[in-house]
Design an enzyme around this catalytic site. Structure first.
Site, PDB file in Angstrom:
ATOM      1  N   PRO A  14       0.834  -1.210   0.000  1.00  0.00           N
ATOM      2  CA  PRO A  14       0.000   0.000   0.000  1.00  0.00           C
ATOM      3  C   PRO A  14       0.863   1.252   0.000  1.00  0.00           C
ATOM      4  O   PRO A  14       1.847   1.331   0.732  1.00  0.00           O
ATOM      5  CB  PRO A  14      -0.809  -0.127   1.290  1.00  0.00           C
ATOM      6  CG  PRO A  14      -0.016  -1.054   2.151  1.00  0.00           C
ATOM      7  CD  PRO A  14       0.693  -1.990   1.234  1.00  0.00           C
ATOM      8  N   CYS A  50       0.321   5.524  -0.026  1.00  0.00           N
ATOM      9  CA  CYS A  50      -0.597   6.663   0.015  1.00  0.00           C
ATOM     10  C   CYS A  50      -0.353   7.596  -1.166  1.00  0.00           C
ATOM     11  O   CYS A  50       0.793   7.921  -1.487  1.00  0.00           O
ATOM     12  CB  CYS A  50      -0.438   7.419   1.321  1.00  0.00           C
ATOM     13  SG  CYS A  50      -1.040   6.523   2.761  1.00  0.00           S
ATOM     14  N   ALA A 103      -3.318   2.840   2.482  1.00  0.00           N
ATOM     15  CA  ALA A 103      -3.909   2.964   3.816  1.00  0.00           C
ATOM     16  C   ALA A 103      -5.256   3.659   3.709  1.00  0.00           C
ATOM     17  O   ALA A 103      -5.345   4.815   3.287  1.00  0.00           O
ATOM     18  CB  ALA A 103      -2.978   3.744   4.731  1.00  0.00           C
ATOM     19  N   GLN A 108      -5.621  -2.102   2.681  1.00  0.00           N
ATOM     20  CA  GLN A 108      -5.073  -1.884   4.013  1.00  0.00           C
ATOM     21  C   GLN A 108      -6.013  -0.962   4.782  1.00  0.00           C
ATOM     22  O   GLN A 108      -6.205   0.191   4.402  1.00  0.00           O
ATOM     23  CB  GLN A 108      -3.677  -1.255   3.932  1.00  0.00           C
ATOM     24  CG  GLN A 108      -3.014  -1.104   5.298  1.00  0.00           C
ATOM     25  CD  GLN A 108      -1.702  -0.350   5.220  1.00  0.00           C
ATOM     26  OE1 GLN A 108      -1.692   0.858   4.966  1.00  0.00           O
ATOM     27  NE2 GLN A 108      -0.590  -1.030   5.450  1.00  0.00           N
ATOM     28  N   TYR A 142       1.231   4.397  13.528  1.00  0.00           N
ATOM     29  CA  TYR A 142      -0.189   4.737  13.497  1.00  0.00           C
ATOM     30  C   TYR A 142      -0.918   4.106  14.677  1.00  0.00           C
ATOM     31  O   TYR A 142      -0.298   3.491  15.549  1.00  0.00           O
ATOM     32  CB  TYR A 142      -0.779   4.378  12.136  1.00  0.00           C
ATOM     33  CG  TYR A 142      -0.119   5.161  11.024  1.00  0.00           C
ATOM     34  CD1 TYR A 142      -0.060   6.555  11.071  1.00  0.00           C
ATOM     35  CD2 TYR A 142       0.507   4.526   9.958  1.00  0.00           C
ATOM     36  CE1 TYR A 142       0.582   7.296  10.085  1.00  0.00           C
ATOM     37  CE2 TYR A 142       1.146   5.251   8.957  1.00  0.00           C
ATOM     38  CZ  TYR A 142       1.181   6.640   9.024  1.00  0.00           C
ATOM     39  OH  TYR A 142       1.819   7.360   8.042  1.00  0.00           O
ATOM     40  N   ARG A 189      -0.001  -5.796   9.102  1.00  0.00           N
ATOM     41  CA  ARG A 189       1.317  -5.196   8.889  1.00  0.00           C
ATOM     42  C   ARG A 189       1.822  -4.649  10.212  1.00  0.00           C
ATOM     43  O   ARG A 189       1.107  -3.906  10.897  1.00  0.00           O
ATOM     44  CB  ARG A 189       1.252  -4.069   7.853  1.00  0.00           C
ATOM     45  CG  ARG A 189       2.636  -3.622   7.388  1.00  0.00           C
ATOM     46  CD  ARG A 189       2.568  -2.566   6.310  1.00  0.00           C
ATOM     47  NE  ARG A 189       3.782  -2.572   5.510  1.00  0.00           N
ATOM     48  CZ  ARG A 189       4.036  -1.691   4.532  1.00  0.00           C
ATOM     49  NH1 ARG A 189       3.149  -0.756   4.234  1.00  0.00           N
ATOM     50  NH2 ARG A 189       5.150  -1.760   3.847  1.00  0.00           N
ATOM     51  N   LEU A 216      13.569  -1.447   0.678  1.00  0.00           N
ATOM     52  CA  LEU A 216      14.744  -1.374  -0.186  1.00  0.00           C
ATOM     53  C   LEU A 216      15.086  -2.727  -0.807  1.00  0.00           C
ATOM     54  O   LEU A 216      16.231  -3.156  -0.841  1.00  0.00           O
ATOM     55  CB  LEU A 216      15.944  -0.808   0.577  1.00  0.00           C
ATOM     56  CG  LEU A 216      15.981   0.730   0.683  1.00  0.00           C
ATOM     57  CD1 LEU A 216      17.205   1.189   1.439  1.00  0.00           C
ATOM     58  CD2 LEU A 216      15.930   1.379  -0.689  1.00  0.00           C
ATOM     59  N   ARG A 271       8.094   1.945  -3.169  1.00  0.00           N
ATOM     60  CA  ARG A 271       8.730   2.946  -4.029  1.00  0.00           C
ATOM     61  C   ARG A 271       9.429   2.310  -5.228  1.00  0.00           C
ATOM     62  O   ARG A 271       9.490   2.909  -6.307  1.00  0.00           O
ATOM     63  CB  ARG A 271       9.707   3.785  -3.213  1.00  0.00           C
ATOM     64  CG  ARG A 271       9.012   4.889  -2.430  1.00  0.00           C
ATOM     65  CD  ARG A 271       9.917   5.596  -1.464  1.00  0.00           C
ATOM     66  NE  ARG A 271       9.914   4.944  -0.170  1.00  0.00           N
ATOM     67  CZ  ARG A 271      10.332   5.527   0.958  1.00  0.00           C
ATOM     68  NH1 ARG A 271      10.779   6.766   0.917  1.00  0.00           N
ATOM     69  NH2 ARG A 271      10.300   4.886   2.101  1.00  0.00           N
TER      70      ARG A 271
END
Length: 367
Positions: free
Chosen positions: A25, A27, A59, A102, A185, A233, A304, A327
């Site tokens: 996920p 954003c 999310a 999510q 969160y 998660r 990564l 990413r």
């Protein structure tokens, strides 16, 4: 030749996925009052042709005040459900990739500006701002408006909102549900002793700090049909001395497994500004490995992971059962194609793209 491990099927709950690549996920900060827009149709539609095993919707807040920013996606009423339904119908008209969601609540990290607007907290009395809530009344950063500590009624409201959002997700035909208990969160705020200073049954001991996240998991599990995958998660560590750590993550993962969790997605950090993260290729894989050694359900590694050989090594050695891309796949939306080409595997691709298959890779696209 057998398919590389990265491209072998795997079962998650009651569903079998075609390979071991998860689109995590991410954003987009492009919703309007929680409602998905055409941006999400384009974004998710493009990723649904990537060849990954499953695509996870960003999310998605279960309550308006649970959004990270005022531009976050939500699933708390008929309007947000209808907007998501429109996007999903557009994606599914052209892709059969399984779609997960999510479900999230940002807690004290809510009420912020978009990242490209600075990402700072917005005061409750300012435009696009609201009062945040958390496990305790401790702000995320010095100078921020403190959250309100959730009372029993507030805890029940959040728990029930997660369950109701899960019911809406099932109604939308979403294939799997992930509960967000990472990255600082709300549910992570209950888990970590750095953010949870409660003196009731939801604070203090590890058992008490896990209580509310486990209640949320149970509520979501009970809200969906039997066998419908519900995953979680987690942040494997806060990267701060005295904070949430891998020992707590293992205990939490084992408690989730005992309650029917289908998979654990291991990330890290996000709770405390003092975190010292040793960022480097695959830096979170050791956390996934530790959890993987302690449970019998699939574990997903993230962070990564950029090279096909690196991803193959993670799953082939048993450090994790799947890898997740965020990413990396934003930068290269065809990463699974390129990984399959590099590793000598086959991958699903829409027939509209078959003509682009390189001449030397006649079996790259599975037809």
């Amino acid at each position: 030749m057998p398919q590389p491990k990265l491209f072998q099927p795997i079962a998650i709950g009651g569903r079998t996925l075609a390979n071991r690549i998860v689109i995590a996920p991410m954003c987009m900060y492009s919703a309007e009052d929680g409602r998905m827009t055409d941006w999400h149709l384009m974004h998710l539609g493009a990723l649904s042709h990537s060849g990954a095993a499953i695509l996870t919707i960003e999310a998605t807040a279960v309550l308006p005040e649970g959004r990270i920013s005022y531009a976050d996606v939500g699933l708390w009423d008929d309007a947000t459900e209808a907007a998501m339904d429109r996007v999903l119908k557009g994606v599914r008209a052209w892709s059969d990739m399984p779609i997960a969601i999510q479900l999230a609540h940002a807690g004290r990290k809510a009420s912020t500006a978009k990242p490209w607007e600075g990402g700072a907290q917005i005061a409750p009395d300012a435009a696009h701002g609201w009062q945040t809530v958390s496990a305790s009344d401790l702000p995320f950063a010095e100078g921020e408006n403190p959250p309100l500590a959730l009372n029993r009624a507030g805890l029940a409201r959040v728990r029930d909102a997660f369950a109701e959002a899960a019911r809406r997700a099932v109604r939308l035909g979403i294939d799997a549900i992930q509960i967000h208990a990472a990255h600082g969160y709300l549910l992570h705020q209950f888990l970590s002793p750095l953010s949870n200073r409660r003196e009731d049954d939801y604070g203090g001991s590890l058992e008490n700090r896990m209580r509310f996240p486990l209640e949320v998991f149970e509520a979501v599990r009970d809200a969906v049909p039997a066998g419908h995958p519900v995953t979680v998660r987690i942040s494997g560590t806060d990267w701060v001395e005295g904070g949430w750590d891998i020992a707590g993550s293992i205990a939490f993962s084992q408690a989730l497994e005992a309650r029917g969790c289908a998979a654990i997605h291991v990330s890290s950090g996000g709770l405390d500004r003092r975190q010292q993260i040793p960022v480097g290729p695959g830096y979170q894989v050791p956390l996934a490995r530790a959890v993987r050694q302690a449970v019998d359900i699939p574990v997903i590694a993230v962070g990564l992971i950029t090279e096909p050989e690196q991803a193959e090594a993670i799953v082939a050695t048993g450090d994790a059962d799947m890898i997740a891309l965020a990413r990396t796949v934003l930068y290269d939306p065809r990463w699974p194609w390129h990984a399959a080409a590099k590793l000598g595997a086959s991958v699903s691709a829409p027939p509209q793209f078959w003509r682009c298959q390189p001449s030397g890779l006649r079996d790259l696209f599975r037809k």
